[in-house]
Design an enzyme around this catalytic site. Structure first.
Site, PDB file in Angstrom:
ATOM      1  CE  LYS A  22      -1.394   1.522   4.141  1.00 35.15           C
ATOM      2  NZ  LYS A  22      -1.241   2.864   4.664  1.00 35.15           N
ATOM      3  NE  ARG A  92       1.248  12.256   7.461  1.00 36.33           N
ATOM      4  CZ  ARG A  92       1.489  13.492   7.869  1.00 36.33           C
ATOM      5  NH1 ARG A  92       0.516  14.228   8.326  1.00 36.33           N
ATOM      6  NH2 ARG A  92       2.706  13.986   7.829  1.00 36.33           N
ATOM      7  CB  CYS A 116      -3.312  11.251  12.295  1.00 34.31           C
ATOM      8  SG  CYS A 116      -3.085   9.540  11.949  1.00 34.31           S
ATOM      9  NE  ARG A 121       1.075  10.242  10.260  1.00 33.79           N
ATOM     10  CZ  ARG A 121       0.619   9.326   9.408  1.00 33.79           C
ATOM     11  NH1 ARG A 121      -0.614   8.882   9.528  1.00 33.79           N
ATOM     12  NH2 ARG A 121       1.387   8.853   8.443  1.00 33.79           N
ATOM     13  CG  ASP A 307       3.674   1.493   9.434  1.00 36.31           C
ATOM     14  OD1 ASP A 307       3.353   2.354  10.266  1.00 36.31           O
ATOM     15  OD2 ASP A 307       3.831   1.749   8.229  1.00 36.31           O
ATOM     16  CB  ILE A 329       8.270   6.691  14.056  1.00 37.20           C
ATOM     17  CG1 ILE A 329       9.445   5.740  13.779  1.00 37.20           C
ATOM     18  CG2 ILE A 329       7.890   7.488  12.807  1.00 37.20           C
ATOM     19  CD1 ILE A 329      10.685   6.354  13.247  1.00 37.20           C
ATOM     20  NE  ARG A 399      -6.970   4.564   5.892  1.00 36.79           N
ATOM     21  CZ  ARG A 399      -6.322   5.620   6.366  1.00 36.79           C
ATOM     22  NH1 ARG A 399      -6.624   6.085   7.545  1.00 36.79           N
ATOM     23  NH2 ARG A 399      -5.391   6.206   5.654  1.00 36.79           N
TER      24      ARG A 399
HETATM   25  C1  EPZ Z   1       4.642   6.858   6.185  1.00 40.86           C
HETATM   26  O1  EPZ Z   1       3.930   7.961   6.721  1.00 40.86           O
HETATM   27  C2  EPZ Z   1       3.666   5.709   6.148  1.00 40.86           C
HETATM   28  N1  EPZ Z   1       2.541   6.066   5.305  1.00 40.86           N
HETATM   29  C3  EPZ Z   1       3.200   5.353   7.544  1.00 40.86           C
HETATM   30  O2  EPZ Z   1       2.396   4.193   7.450  1.00 40.86           O
HETATM   31  C4  EPZ Z   1       4.415   5.042   8.423  1.00 40.86           C
HETATM   32  O3  EPZ Z   1       3.990   4.825   9.736  1.00 40.86           O
HETATM   33  C5  EPZ Z   1       5.412   6.197   8.364  1.00 40.86           C
HETATM   34  O4  EPZ Z   1       5.759   6.502   6.997  1.00 40.86           O
HETATM   35  C6  EPZ Z   1       6.713   5.900   9.103  1.00 40.86           C
HETATM   36  O5  EPZ Z   1       7.323   4.783   8.551  1.00 40.86           O
HETATM   37  C7  EPZ Z   1       2.636   5.958   3.993  1.00 40.86           C
HETATM   38  O6  EPZ Z   1       3.672   5.628   3.436  1.00 40.86           O
HETATM   39  C8  EPZ Z   1       1.416   6.233   3.205  1.00 40.86           C
HETATM   40  P1  EPZ Z   1       6.867  10.154   8.104  1.00 40.86           P
HETATM   41  P2  EPZ Z   1       4.601   9.427   6.677  1.00 40.86           P
HETATM   42  O7  EPZ Z   1       6.733  11.471   7.439  1.00 40.86           O
HETATM   43  O8  EPZ Z   1       5.505   9.526   5.527  1.00 40.86           O
HETATM   44  C9  EPZ Z   1       7.584  13.402  11.405  1.00 40.86           C
HETATM   45  C10 EPZ Z   1       0.579   2.778   7.988  1.00 40.86           C
HETATM   46  O9  EPZ Z   1       0.104   2.267   9.025  1.00 40.86           O
HETATM   47  N2  EPZ Z   1       7.281  14.411  10.365  1.00 40.86           N
HETATM   48  O10 EPZ Z   1       7.969   9.269   7.642  1.00 40.86           O
HETATM   49  O11 EPZ Z   1       3.512  10.407   6.817  1.00 40.86           O
HETATM   50  C11 EPZ Z   1       6.383  12.552  11.767  1.00 40.86           C
HETATM   51  O12 EPZ Z   1       5.558  13.210  12.683  1.00 40.86           O
HETATM   52  C12 EPZ Z   1       1.063   4.213   7.975  1.00 40.86           C
HETATM   53  O13 EPZ Z   1       0.636   2.188   6.899  1.00 40.86           O
HETATM   54  C13 EPZ Z   1       7.534  15.723  10.640  1.00 40.86           C
HETATM   55  O14 EPZ Z   1       7.982  16.090  11.725  1.00 40.86           O
HETATM   56  O15 EPZ Z   1       5.477   9.392   7.972  1.00 40.86           O
HETATM   57  C14 EPZ Z   1       7.042  11.311  12.317  1.00 40.86           C
HETATM   58  O16 EPZ Z   1       7.448  11.542  13.629  1.00 40.86           O
HETATM   59  C15 EPZ Z   1       0.732   5.010   9.156  1.00 40.86           C
HETATM   60  N3  EPZ Z   1       7.261  16.639   9.661  1.00 40.86           N
HETATM   61  C16 EPZ Z   1       8.294  11.193  11.439  1.00 40.86           C
HETATM   62  O17 EPZ Z   1       8.501  12.488  10.870  1.00 40.86           O
HETATM   63  C17 EPZ Z   1       6.779  16.288   8.447  1.00 40.86           C
HETATM   64  O18 EPZ Z   1       6.573  17.170   7.593  1.00 40.86           O
HETATM   65  C18 EPZ Z   1       8.196  10.185  10.331  1.00 40.86           C
HETATM   66  O19 EPZ Z   1       6.960  10.346   9.649  1.00 40.86           O
HETATM   67  C19 EPZ Z   1       6.547  14.932   8.179  1.00 40.86           C
HETATM   68  C20 EPZ Z   1       6.815  14.008   9.163  1.00 40.86           C
END
Ligand code: EPZ
Length: 420
Positions: A22, A92, A116, A121, A307, A329, A399
């Protein structure tokens, strides 16, 4: 609304085939906005999130259909540059249309994704990256409005307080492929899903080097063309079935897996005492002896994936001894703790840590899913609990897991749907 009912106590045995990832598919679908030419994406799972992304593409003017695991995206006309709140707020990953829309149409208006249940996030890293490429950005009525006649390559550091960001790396990479000149993304995410997106972009004619490492270099090109691609297997679905095997003292051959993507998960499960054998495209997970507690800390790839945190917590909740699970994370991604405790688990949350004192058995209970992976964790707990467990709000599961109950049934689980 449906709920999932599970009668625990069956040892799972047999074979299961993993669907396409996904989290690779969703940004790749966004990438199809970068060209007028047709794109064909194979191995696409039929999920609620897949269908949301297809609706977003259609709202922007694309013809986008999923048929038997193949998504075909066509149409030369863009009818819109606005990604609507109703769609973006439900998922998202849809924020990832910002980069490609802006690069292709010179303007984009994309709803901010909002809160969320797994915690705050933010999208600051997405916006920082897009701004560094020379776009003007403003926030208007809950939308990000971005404009740029031609994006300009730049050096961008994308590390945040919790490490790199997967979707921010994707978003900025997709914007930079059509920018003028060279972009260097530092502290880029290294997840396999980012690599899969980069592979598609390269097939479309983009010039990208270094993907899969923290430094990605992109030489902008004037235009991209259509491409055909097969999505990588879903490592989180595979990891979930690995736990399903262990938690039920089972023996499952998991097919269509790239074990290289599961290094940290395999390492931890082996430390706990699992028997795991691998081939190029499958992993067999057997329970042979009592498991030991383990300490797990989630980290960006190649660390242990956030995840998989909820699912491993289910397993540790019935593993004698104390396990400490640390979430680095999303420090608030612990909604499943209270629900597992309703089933008789002994888990105490202290800030970003969950201290799990393994109990002899769980007892079935009505529980509520709060997000996708929490739902999987509760279904896993239900597989081993004494009596019946009902998991409500299973739209979360839909989802991200393709036919989870059917796949579990084929392995012998007593699991079915009922109306709430
Ligand atoms: C991706 O989300 C995945 N979603 C998430 O999977 C997964 O949990 C996450 O990566 C971490 O591996 C998809 O790929 C669609 P991040 P993403 O930006 O990219 C912080 C699932 O269950 N951050 O890598 O949105 C954030 O808060 C889902 O399948 C900022 O600070 O996650 C977190 O602490 C849920 N500023 C860290 O970075 C930003 O602008 C990593 O989040 C963006 C993120």
């Amino acid at each position: 609304m449906d709920k999932l009912v599970i009668e625990g106590g069956t040892r799972l045995k047999g074979e299961v085939a993993i669907s396409g990832a996904k989290n690779a598919l969703l940004p790749i679908l966004a990438a199809t906005l970068l060209t007028e030419e047709p794109c064909v994406i194979k191995g696409a799972p039929n999920l609620r999130d897949t269908n949301t992304m297809l609706r977003i593409l259609r709202s922007l003017g694309k013809n986008a259909e999923l048929n038997k695991g193949v998504v075909t995206v066509t149409s030369t006309k863009y009818k819109n540059f606005v990604a609507d709140y109703k769609l973006v707020s439900t998922m998202r990953a849809s924020f990832c249309v910002l980069g490609p829309l802006l690069a292709k149409l010179k303007k984009a208006k994309v709803s901010l994704p909002g809160g969320c249940v797994i915690g705050i996030r933010p999208v600051d890293l997405h916006l920082k990256g897009i701004k560094s490429l020379g776009a003007s950005l403003s926030i208007e009525s809950g939308y990000v409005v971005a404009k740029a006649d031609r994006l300009k390559g730049s050096r961008i550091y994308l590390g945040g307080i919790c490490g790199s960001s997967v979707l921010a790396t994707d978003n900025v990479m997709m914007a930079a492929v059509l920018a003028e000149g060279k972009t260097i993304i530092e502290a880029a995410a290294c997840e396999p899903e980012v690599i899969d997106l980069a592979c598609v972009l390269v097939k479309m004619g983009a010039k990208i080097n270094g993907f899969g490492t923290p430094i990605i270099e992109i030489e902008g090109v004037k235009q991209l063309h259509g491409a055909e691609h097969t999505i990588i297997p879903d490592r989180i679905e595979a990891g979930t079935f690995m736990i399903a095997s262990l938690i039920t003292k089972g023996d499952i051959l998991i097919k269509n897996v790239l074990y290289q993507h599961l290094g940290a998960v395999i390492d931890k499960l082996e430390e706990a005492g699992a028997f795991i054998s691998r081939t190029d495209s499958s992993v067999r997970v057997r329970f042979k002896r009592r498991l030991k507690p383990i300490n797990v800390t989630t980290l960006p790839y190649p660390g242990f994936p956030t995840d998989m945190q909820a699912q491993v917590m289910s397993l540790m909740s019935i593993t004698t001894g104390i396990s400490v699970i640390t979430e680095k994370i999303y420090p608030d991604r612990f909604m499943h703790v209270a629900e597992l405790n309703r089933m008789g688990a002994h888990i105490q949350r202290e800030g970003p840590h969950a201290i799990v004192e393994g109990v002899k058995e769980l007892s079935g209970a009505p529980v509520m899913a709060s997000d996708l992976r929490a739902s999987a964790c509760l279904a896993l707990a239900g597989l081993v609990a004494r009596g019946k467990t009902s998991v409500s709000r299973i739209y979360h599961l839909e989802r991200g897991y393709e036919n989870l109950e059917g796949k579990l049934q084929d392995l012998g689980a007593k699991i079915w749907r009922e109306k709430e």
